[in-house]
Scaffold this active site. Sequence first.
Site, PDB file in Angstrom:
ATOM      1  N   ASP A   1     -16.831 -10.892  -3.875  1.00  0.00           N
ATOM      2  CA  ASP A   1     -17.561  -9.863  -4.607  1.00  0.00           C
ATOM      3  C   ASP A   1     -16.990  -9.614  -6.001  1.00  0.00           C
ATOM      4  OD1 ASP A   1     -15.535  -8.802  -2.661  1.00  0.00           O
ATOM      5  OD2 ASP A   1     -15.783  -6.994  -3.853  1.00  0.00           O
TER       6      ASP A   1
ATOM      7  N   GLY B   1     -15.796 -13.651   0.844  1.00  0.00           N
ATOM      8  CA  GLY B   1     -15.877 -12.315   0.245  1.00  0.00           C
ATOM      9  C   GLY B   1     -15.547 -12.324  -1.230  1.00  0.00           C
TER      10      GLY B   1
ATOM     11  N   SER C   1       1.213  -9.767  -0.472  1.00  0.00           N
ATOM     12  CA  SER C   1       0.866  -8.348  -0.434  1.00  0.00           C
ATOM     13  C   SER C   1       1.137  -7.645   0.886  1.00  0.00           C
ATOM     14  CB  SER C   1      -0.597  -8.156  -0.828  1.00  0.00           C
ATOM     15  OG  SER C   1      -1.443  -8.902   0.029  1.00  0.00           O
TER      16      SER C   1
ATOM     17  N   GLU D   1      -9.539 -14.324  -3.870  1.00  0.00           N
ATOM     18  CA  GLU D   1     -10.396 -13.769  -2.827  1.00  0.00           C
ATOM     19  C   GLU D   1     -10.700 -14.836  -1.784  1.00  0.00           C
ATOM     20  OE1 GLU D   1     -13.409 -10.522  -4.400  1.00  0.00           O
ATOM     21  OE2 GLU D   1     -13.694 -12.390  -5.483  1.00  0.00           O
TER      22      GLU D   1
ATOM     23  N   SER E   1      -8.768  -0.399   6.413  1.00  0.00           N
ATOM     24  CA  SER E   1      -8.768  -1.449   7.436  1.00  0.00           C
ATOM     25  C   SER E   1      -7.401  -1.606   8.065  1.00  0.00           C
ATOM     26  CB  SER E   1      -9.212  -2.786   6.818  1.00  0.00           C
ATOM     27  OG  SER E   1      -8.273  -3.217   5.851  1.00  0.00           O
TER      28      SER E   1
ATOM     29  N   LYS F   1       0.799  -1.223   0.000  1.00  0.00           N
ATOM     30  CA  LYS F   1       0.000   0.000   0.000  1.00  0.00           C
ATOM     31  C   LYS F   1       0.838   1.283   0.000  1.00  0.00           C
ATOM     32  CE  LYS F   1      -4.411  -1.454   0.437  1.00  0.00           C
ATOM     33  NZ  LYS F   1      -5.537  -0.998  -0.405  1.00  0.00           N
TER      34      LYS F   1
END
Length: 322
Positions: free
Chosen positions: A213, A211, A307, A207, A81, A56
């Site tokens: 989506d 979750g 990640s 995923e 989060s 990030k």
Amino acid sequence: MPDTPPVTLQDVHDAAARIKGVAHRTPVLRSRTLDALVGAEVFLKCENLQRIGAFKFRGAYNAVSRLSAEQLARGVAAYSSGNHAQAVALAARELGTTAVIVMPEDTPRAKLDATAGYGAEIVTYDRYTGDRVAIGEALAADRGLALVPPYEHPHVIAGQGTAALELIEEVGELDALVVPVGGGGLIAGSATAAKGLLPGIRVVGVEPEAGDDTRRSLEAGRRVSVPVPRTIADGQAADIPGELTFSVNQRLVDGISLVSDDQIRDAMRFAFERLKTVVEPSGASGLAALLAHRVTPLPRRVGVILSGGNVGAERFAELVSG
């Protein structure tokens, strides 16, 4: 004339130049044991060793560094989060400005403490009843702050894509790239970089089963919402893909694999015991998909982005000892 994509390979190259010397160029890890278990040559891009412990920082620094002097003087806001929170807090500190971060009240303590440690003000909310986007936008508007979203921003996406850019520059041609998916910024940037450099590469997102989506959205051809996921992979607990990220991923992502929390735990344990590296649940999901043989057809040479590694010692022990 085709629509211009919101993020291009050139944008990723520009981001790489901007973060050079500030973000770490993280190592690529190899393991003969892993190759034998998976049946492929696996190249692990260790973003768990990035500054703030996750990819990030790349996108956050790229975005914050492009703000005007006037915007930097006022400060920045974000909602996250955990990992984006730390990334924006550190980027703000590096660039001489202040940060206010909206975070779920159940965010792992290690991430809350680290964000505060970088000098940010933290505002908490209930992730199961509150709308973090609305809270963040209202806070930014009220205080006159520049809002840096975790994935819905072209500069953030371009910055995240530098991880895949570095990986391919270092190891050369890959048949597939496996990337964890939360809001979709990492895979959007990674797919932009990977397919820009290697048009024939297959980009596979991963995923948690609770979750899915993005998987449902890609199958439906439109953004689909799911109940807020209850999964150990808190960084992937998104209930709907981002509008901008989905527009990229719908065009560039070839498929989504799903992994269970138990498979994520197994991958965390494997990384610790056999690879001697610590990954958080979200950071381990790509490795979990390979170890669980969820990536088919099996590529010959595959890159995986680990990640993030932001998990406290007690939480890590609790997860891997089960």
